[in-house]
Write a protein that holds these residues in place. Sequence first.
Motif, PDB file in Angstrom:
ATOM      1  N   GLY A  56       0.778  -1.222   0.000  1.00  0.00           N
ATOM      2  CA  GLY A  56       0.000   0.000   0.000  1.00  0.00           C
ATOM      3  C   GLY A  56       0.812   1.276   0.000  1.00  0.00           C
ATOM      4  O   GLY A  56       0.251   2.370  -0.110  1.00  0.00           O
ATOM      5  N   ARG A 187       2.827   7.239  -9.620  1.00  0.00           N
ATOM      6  CA  ARG A 187       1.385   7.012  -9.546  1.00  0.00           C
ATOM      7  C   ARG A 187       1.078   5.692 -10.254  1.00  0.00           C
ATOM      8  O   ARG A 187       1.324   5.552 -11.449  1.00  0.00           O
ATOM      9  CB  ARG A 187       0.627   8.161 -10.202  1.00  0.00           C
ATOM     10  CG  ARG A 187      -0.866   8.130  -9.938  1.00  0.00           C
ATOM     11  CD  ARG A 187      -1.539   9.401 -10.383  1.00  0.00           C
ATOM     12  NE  ARG A 187      -1.197  10.542  -9.547  1.00  0.00           N
ATOM     13  CZ  ARG A 187      -1.729  10.793  -8.347  1.00  0.00           C
ATOM     14  NH1 ARG A 187      -2.624   9.964  -7.837  1.00  0.00           N
ATOM     15  NH2 ARG A 187      -1.368  11.847  -7.662  1.00  0.00           N
ATOM     16  N   GLN A 191      -2.956   5.556  -7.629  1.00  0.00           N
ATOM     17  CA  GLN A 191      -2.525   5.701  -6.243  1.00  0.00           C
ATOM     18  C   GLN A 191      -1.052   6.085  -6.169  1.00  0.00           C
ATOM     19  O   GLN A 191      -0.236   5.609  -6.957  1.00  0.00           O
ATOM     20  CB  GLN A 191      -2.736   4.385  -5.478  1.00  0.00           C
ATOM     21  CG  GLN A 191      -4.170   3.895  -5.463  1.00  0.00           C
ATOM     22  CD  GLN A 191      -5.100   4.838  -4.724  1.00  0.00           C
ATOM     23  OE1 GLN A 191      -4.763   5.339  -3.656  1.00  0.00           O
ATOM     24  NE2 GLN A 191      -6.286   5.068  -5.292  1.00  0.00           N
ATOM     25  N   ARG A 193       2.619   5.878  -4.829  1.00  0.00           N
ATOM     26  CA  ARG A 193       3.485   4.849  -4.263  1.00  0.00           C
ATOM     27  C   ARG A 193       4.933   5.343  -4.317  1.00  0.00           C
ATOM     28  O   ARG A 193       5.287   6.178  -5.159  1.00  0.00           O
ATOM     29  CB  ARG A 193       3.357   3.532  -5.040  1.00  0.00           C
ATOM     30  CG  ARG A 193       1.971   2.896  -4.985  1.00  0.00           C
ATOM     31  CD  ARG A 193       1.662   2.363  -3.604  1.00  0.00           C
ATOM     32  NE  ARG A 193       0.386   1.653  -3.541  1.00  0.00           N
ATOM     33  CZ  ARG A 193      -0.753   2.176  -3.120  1.00  0.00           C
ATOM     34  NH1 ARG A 193      -0.780   3.451  -2.742  1.00  0.00           N
ATOM     35  NH2 ARG A 193      -1.864   1.473  -3.064  1.00  0.00           N
ATOM     36  N   GLN A 211       1.401   9.338   2.432  1.00  0.00           N
ATOM     37  CA  GLN A 211       0.123   9.596   3.093  1.00  0.00           C
ATOM     38  C   GLN A 211       0.009  10.944   3.788  1.00  0.00           C
ATOM     39  O   GLN A 211      -1.106  11.458   3.960  1.00  0.00           O
ATOM     40  CB  GLN A 211      -0.146   8.491   4.114  1.00  0.00           C
ATOM     41  CG  GLN A 211      -0.282   7.108   3.503  1.00  0.00           C
ATOM     42  CD  GLN A 211      -0.447   6.024   4.563  1.00  0.00           C
ATOM     43  OE1 GLN A 211      -0.020   6.170   5.703  1.00  0.00           O
ATOM     44  NE2 GLN A 211      -1.078   4.924   4.173  1.00  0.00           N
TER      45      GLN A 211
END
Length: 279
Positions: A56, A187, A191, A193, A211
């Motif tokens: 994640g 990306r 998302q 990363r 995050q």
Amino acid sequence: MGQAPVVYGQSTRPPRGDYSRASEDYTCPQDYASYTEADHDTYRRLYERQRALLPGLASQAFIDALPSLGASDRIPRFEEVNERLYKATGWELVGVPGLIPEVPFFTLLANRKFPVTDWIRKPEEFEYIVEPDIFHDLFGHVPLLFNPVFADYVQRYGQGGLKAQGLGSCEMLSRLYWYTIEFGLIREAGQLRAYGAGILSSSGELAYSVQSPEPQRIPLQLERTMRTRYKIDTYQQTYFVIDSFEQLFEMTAADFAPIYERLQGLPEFGADERGAVGV
């Protein structure tokens, strides 16, 4: 023969590493017999902690390539990694005593040889170390050298570094290394990363870079990146985001000489200066 230690940035202590072992190109054999059980345990604990944090947060390309590094319960032997790495992308690892000068560094990369510091941090440095050690270099950098496109980008960067050195523009090019190979974000499937080695080998900055609302994240632009200073002793306040490794490779096909000339007269951006719309 030996070489003189190399210092980048400012430090209150002399550089670590036995530079008396270094040959003319700053490489040296990995002194595997010198590693203690405590050294292997430090590597094992660092590896286990970082691997658990990857889902994640890390690029899937990195996660997929990590098993190619081999042993996780002890410090890998360079020759064993090289057997797999050379077959995959034509790269090989070479030992170095620590940080090395720009020209030998660029020359190694241009010849698909990646310099890996052969000593490991002390247990009391488990959370943070100023200079890159074998864990940072192996865990952070080497897995993506199994990715053909990224591996080609790193070689092309080395070739460009030799040209930049001749033009007196290494500082601008070093920022591209910092903000891609060390602290780059990508990306993937919409998302964010991490793929930069400095992020992937840090337990704290991995989650922070992806995050946290604090740093700005800017789509990678060559000239903006080359104008942005960076800090070596804190988490980054600016990250540059790519869409693919192909983007990096294609970007470095350009002749940078006109870019260096154009940027000479332009102001720089501070490491934490807000200068573009984030993503």
